[in-house]
Design a protein around this motif. Structure first.
Motif, short mmCIF file in Angstrom:
data_model
loop_
_atom_site.label_atom_id
_atom_site.label_comp_id
_atom_site.label_asym_id
_atom_site.label_seq_id
_atom_site.Cartn_x
_atom_site.Cartn_y
_atom_site.Cartn_z
N GLY A 13 0.72 -1.05 -0.02
CA GLY A 13 -0.05 -0.02 0.08
C GLY A 13 0.91 1.25 -0.03
N SER A 14 0.03 2.50 0.13
CA SER A 14 0.86 3.57 0.21
C SER A 14 0.09 4.63 1.26
CB SER A 14 0.64 4.32 -1.39
OG SER A 14 1.02 3.55 -2.31
N LEU A 15 1.14 5.44 1.44
CA LEU A 15 0.63 6.73 2.40
C LEU A 15 1.38 7.93 2.00
CD1 LEU A 15 0.92 5.09 6.00
CD2 LEU A 15 -0.99 5.79 4.76
N ARG A 16 0.64 8.95 2.16
CA ARG A 16 0.88 10.38 2.21
C ARG A 16 1.05 10.95 3.46
NH1 ARG A 16 -1.71 15.65 -0.66
NH2 ARG A 16 0.47 16.51 -1.67
N VAL A 26 14.49 3.46 0.71
CA VAL A 26 13.48 4.09 0.07
C VAL A 26 13.37 4.20 -1.18
CG1 VAL A 26 12.23 4.27 2.34
CG2 VAL A 26 13.38 6.32 0.94
N LYS A 27 14.52 4.65 -2.04
CA LYS A 27 14.83 5.19 -3.21
C LYS A 27 13.86 4.51 -4.24
CE LYS A 27 18.54 7.11 -3.68
NZ LYS A 27 19.88 7.68 -3.97
N GLY A 28 12.93 5.28 -4.92
CA GLY A 28 12.27 4.58 -5.95
C GLY A 28 10.90 4.33 -5.45
N ARG A 29 10.89 4.62 -4.23
CA ARG A 29 9.23 4.19 -3.52
C ARG A 29 8.81 5.44 -2.96
NH1 ARG A 29 8.70 1.03 0.79
NH2 ARG A 29 10.73 1.10 1.02
N CYS A 30 9.60 6.62 -2.93
CA CYS A 30 9.24 7.56 -1.81
C CYS A 30 9.48 9.08 -2.77
CB CYS A 30 10.41 7.60 -0.67
SG CYS A 30 10.25 9.07 0.29
N THR A 31 8.62 9.99 -2.59
CA THR A 31 8.62 11.15 -3.00
C THR A 31 8.29 12.16 -2.04
OG1 THR A 31 7.71 10.39 -5.11
CG2 THR A 31 7.64 12.72 -4.90
N GLN A 55 5.45 10.94 0.40
CA GLN A 55 4.66 9.96 -0.29
C GLN A 55 5.53 8.72 -0.32
OE1 GLN A 55 1.43 10.18 -2.00
NE2 GLN A 55 1.77 8.00 -2.24
N ILE A 56 4.99 7.56 0.12
CA ILE A 56 5.72 6.30 0.18
C ILE A 56 4.89 5.11 -0.65
CG2 ILE A 56 7.10 4.65 1.61
CD1 ILE A 56 6.98 6.60 3.88
N ASP A 57 5.37 4.55 -1.45
CA ASP A 57 4.56 3.71 -2.34
C ASP A 57 5.20 2.26 -1.99
OD1 ASP A 57 4.53 5.87 -4.99
OD2 ASP A 57 2.74 5.50 -3.29
N GLY A 58 4.35 1.25 -2.18
CA GLY A 58 4.99 -0.13 -1.92
C GLY A 58 5.45 -0.32 -0.62
N LEU A 59 4.67 -0.11 0.22
CA LEU A 59 5.11 -0.10 1.85
C LEU A 59 5.33 -1.65 2.01
CD1 LEU A 59 2.98 2.49 3.16
CD2 LEU A 59 5.44 2.36 3.63
N GLN A 60 6.26 -2.00 2.90
CA GLN A 60 6.65 -3.19 3.56
C GLN A 60 6.77 -3.01 4.91
OE1 GLN A 60 6.63 -5.77 1.51
NE2 GLN A 60 6.26 -4.34 -0.42
N PRO A 61 6.52 -4.48 5.72
CA PRO A 61 6.69 -4.29 7.28
C PRO A 61 7.80 -3.71 7.64
CG PRO A 61 5.82 -6.41 6.40
CD PRO A 61 6.38 -5.55 5.06
N GLU A 62 8.90 -3.74 7.01
CA GLU A 62 10.15 -3.23 7.36
C GLU A 62 10.04 -1.50 7.40
OE1 GLU A 62 10.03 -5.41 5.21
OE2 GLU A 62 11.37 -4.91 3.44
#
Length: 121
Positions: free
Chosen positions: A16-19, A63-68, A81-88
């Motif tokens: 998922g993603s969060l802003r 987070v490079k490539g997943r974070c703006t 903005q973080i995309d492709g969130l993982q448990p870590e």
């Protein structure tokens, strides 16, 4: 006095993603840069990314490539903005402002209280 308030955290499923939002208020003379940091349970606080108020950004390799990171200069607000969130990615996310408050002779770092992000199915 200067305050930084983060919002937008919560529980999200893997992938998922969060802003996240950081709003800066108070008597601000000048903002030089804003940064996002995170601290996972039992770990040290680490840099996620930063943006200068000239618009330059850099993000951590983790987070490079997943974070703006972006900003609204008129609102003194910064977004993560973080995309492709993982448990870590589970951590408390903090905002830091490198700024000069009106009436203060010093340029200082100011921190928000953080917003928790939990990535779990």
């Amino acid at each position: 006095q200067v305050q930084l308030v983060e919002s937008g955290g919560g529980v999200v499923q893997p992938g998922g993603s969060l802003r996240l939002t950081c709003a800066v208020s108070g008597p601000i003379f000048s903002i030089f840069a804003m940064g996002w940091y995170r601290q996972a349970p039992g770990k040290q606080r680490e840099l996620v990314g930063m943006i200068t108020f000239g618009g330059s950004t850099n993000v951590a390799d983790s987070v490079k490539g997943r974070c703006t990171i972006s900003k609204d200069k008129d609102k003194n607000t910064v977004y993560l903005q973080i995309d492709g969130l993982q448990p870590e990615d589970t951590a408390v996310y903090y905002c830091k402002g490198d700024l000069h408050a009106t009436g203060s002779p010093y340029r200082m770092d100011y921190w928000g209280k953080g917003t928790p992000v939990t990535v779990s199915s």
